[in-house]
Scaffold this active site. Sequence first.
Site, PDB file in Angstrom:
ATOM      1  N   ARG A  42      38.095 -73.842 -16.849  1.00 19.19           N
ATOM      2  CA  ARG A  42      37.076 -72.823 -17.151  1.00 19.19           C
ATOM      3  C   ARG A  42      37.737 -71.449 -17.019  1.00 19.19           C
ATOM      4  O   ARG A  42      38.440 -71.202 -16.035  1.00 19.19           O
ATOM      5  CB  ARG A  42      35.861 -72.910 -16.195  1.00 19.19           C
ATOM      6  N   GLN A  55      20.213 -73.615 -14.516  1.00 20.00           N
ATOM      7  CA  GLN A  55      20.675 -73.631 -13.114  1.00 20.00           C
ATOM      8  C   GLN A  55      19.620 -73.076 -12.164  1.00 20.00           C
ATOM      9  O   GLN A  55      19.548 -73.481 -11.006  1.00 20.00           O
ATOM     10  CB  GLN A  55      21.963 -72.800 -12.962  1.00 20.00           C
ATOM     11  N   ASP A  71      30.961 -63.965 -11.201  1.00 22.58           N
ATOM     12  CA  ASP A  71      32.079 -64.857 -11.511  1.00 22.58           C
ATOM     13  C   ASP A  71      33.407 -64.129 -11.501  1.00 22.58           C
ATOM     14  O   ASP A  71      34.452 -64.718 -11.238  1.00 22.58           O
ATOM     15  CB  ASP A  71      31.869 -65.532 -12.864  1.00 22.58           C
ATOM     16  N   ASN A  87      28.854 -62.403 -14.970  1.00 24.31           N
ATOM     17  CA  ASN A  87      28.008 -63.405 -14.304  1.00 24.31           C
ATOM     18  C   ASN A  87      27.234 -64.144 -15.395  1.00 24.31           C
ATOM     19  O   ASN A  87      27.342 -63.834 -16.590  1.00 24.31           O
ATOM     20  CB  ASN A  87      27.081 -62.748 -13.283  1.00 24.31           C
ATOM     21  N   LYS A  88      26.452 -65.107 -14.989  1.00 28.20           N
ATOM     22  CA  LYS A  88      25.720 -65.974 -15.915  1.00 28.20           C
ATOM     23  C   LYS A  88      25.013 -65.169 -17.008  1.00 28.20           C
ATOM     24  O   LYS A  88      24.410 -64.134 -16.727  1.00 28.20           O
ATOM     25  CB  LYS A  88      24.712 -66.799 -15.106  1.00 28.20           C
ATOM     26  N   ALA A 114      31.329 -70.054  -9.068  1.00 26.38           N
ATOM     27  CA  ALA A 114      32.717 -69.586  -8.964  1.00 26.38           C
ATOM     28  C   ALA A 114      33.442 -70.080  -7.701  1.00 26.38           C
ATOM     29  O   ALA A 114      34.510 -70.697  -7.799  1.00 26.38           O
ATOM     30  CB  ALA A 114      32.732 -68.059  -9.061  1.00 26.38           C
TER      31      ALA A 114
HETATM   32  O1  MRU Z   1      28.190 -71.687 -15.295  1.00 26.37           O
HETATM   33  P1  MRU Z   1      27.950 -71.679 -13.825  1.00 26.37           P
HETATM   34  O2  MRU Z   1      26.753 -72.439 -13.410  1.00 26.37           O
HETATM   35  O3  MRU Z   1      29.190 -72.071 -13.053  1.00 26.37           O
HETATM   36  O4  MRU Z   1      27.681 -70.148 -13.493  1.00 26.37           O
HETATM   37  C1  MRU Z   1      27.500 -69.753 -12.167  1.00 26.37           C
HETATM   38  C2  MRU Z   1      27.177 -68.313 -12.004  1.00 26.37           C
HETATM   39  O5  MRU Z   1      27.118 -67.564 -12.949  1.00 26.37           O
HETATM   40  C3  MRU Z   1      27.034 -67.823 -10.597  1.00 26.37           C
HETATM   41  O6  MRU Z   1      26.159 -66.746 -10.533  1.00 26.37           O
HETATM   42  C4  MRU Z   1      28.407 -67.365 -10.081  1.00 26.37           C
HETATM   43  O7  MRU Z   1      29.380 -68.350 -10.292  1.00 26.37           O
HETATM   44  C5  MRU Z   1      28.365 -67.036  -8.639  1.00 26.37           C
HETATM   45  S1  MRU Z   1      28.187 -68.441  -7.629  1.00 26.37           S
HETATM   46  C6  MRU Z   1      28.195 -67.964  -6.021  1.00 26.37           C
END
Ligand code: MRU
Length: 357
Positions: free
Chosen positions: A99, A213, A254, A264-265, A56
């Site tokens: 996004r 990730q 996020d 979040n993810k 994010a």
């Molecule tokens: O799809 P992504 O890889 O952008 O998702 C990222 C996440 O879900 C992270 O946990 C979130 O963005 C926090 S990053 C400090």
Amino acid sequence: MEENKFVLSDVVVLNENEDSITILDQTQLPAKEVYETITEEEALIDAIKKLKVRGAPAIGVAAAFGVYVCVSRTASSITSPDVLESHFQRIAGRIRASRPTAVNLAWAIERMTSVFHRFLVGLSEIKQEDFARLKYSLREEAIRIKNEDIAMCRQIGENGVSLISQGSRILTHCNAGHLAVSRYGTALAPIYRAQELGLNPRVYADETRPLLQGARLTAYELMKFGVDTTLVCDNMAASLMSQGMIDMVMVGCDRVASNGDVANKIGTCGLAVLANYFHVPFYVLGPSSTFDVHTPTGKDIVIEQRPTFEVTDLHYAHRMAPEGVKVYNPAFDVTPASLVTAYITERGIFNHVKDLF
Ligand code: MRU
């Protein structure tokens, strides 16, 4: 956290000539560290959509520099404020739409747009010197967004480390580390701080299907920093927690709605449910730029749906699912506020989100 001890370079950098940015292409990690120079709005949108730059806060920083670079490069001959306004809005709007879930992207675009609107006040024609002033202000704002992000992440590390003891075992999901922000990370910032203080934290990194990730990025950056790291599959958390092998969960976010629900993810909500069942503290870490007062609850958060091939093909040598199978691939889920033990931001540790807004 000493700047010079940090082992990774910044993931988003404004180049010296100031008409391009360089990003670390995270889709190629951990096999290769490939940097990509971006000058065009199209390339930036593609990089954000494909998760070359992701996380994010990092998306927000890339968007801010992207607006600066794209507007500076394409608008110098525009003399009409109305034409410049629609040109700016087109660029900003397209980057913003790349996004939907992480609020930092929209938040950074809003900040750049405010700067632009302040510049327009009272102008009936745009002269060369006016445009130079606009460029300067946009550049300054983008740099401020990045520097503030660095400072917030460092402070999240300072605040969060108070929860970590010698050898604490911490489960994390996705990548909320250095690669997802301007420096240090959110969920990983206290872990880096703990490592610096000699507390030897032990991290279990969820691989984080389907884009991995956790396996590709979190394991990579933690190991570069010398942190004791164990990679686990996403379905192993219950087993670990049931054996008393996890002291706390630390994840990023996020978007946090004003009632405390956390996007979040995908997979985060499942971890929160397990943590609650097994009485493991569940911490959500993020800068205040991720807390969104305009989104009342988790139900109001738009969840990005991603392409099916990411589930069936992307990280396999050969397609691993039958052709034609239906695939559901939401990038994020929403964890209800009731499952969050505390929110850790640069402002402190909060048990209730209402103390934050
Ligand atoms: O799809 P992504 O890889 O952008 O998702 C990222 C996440 O879900 C992270 O946990 C979130 O963005 C926090 S990053 C400090």
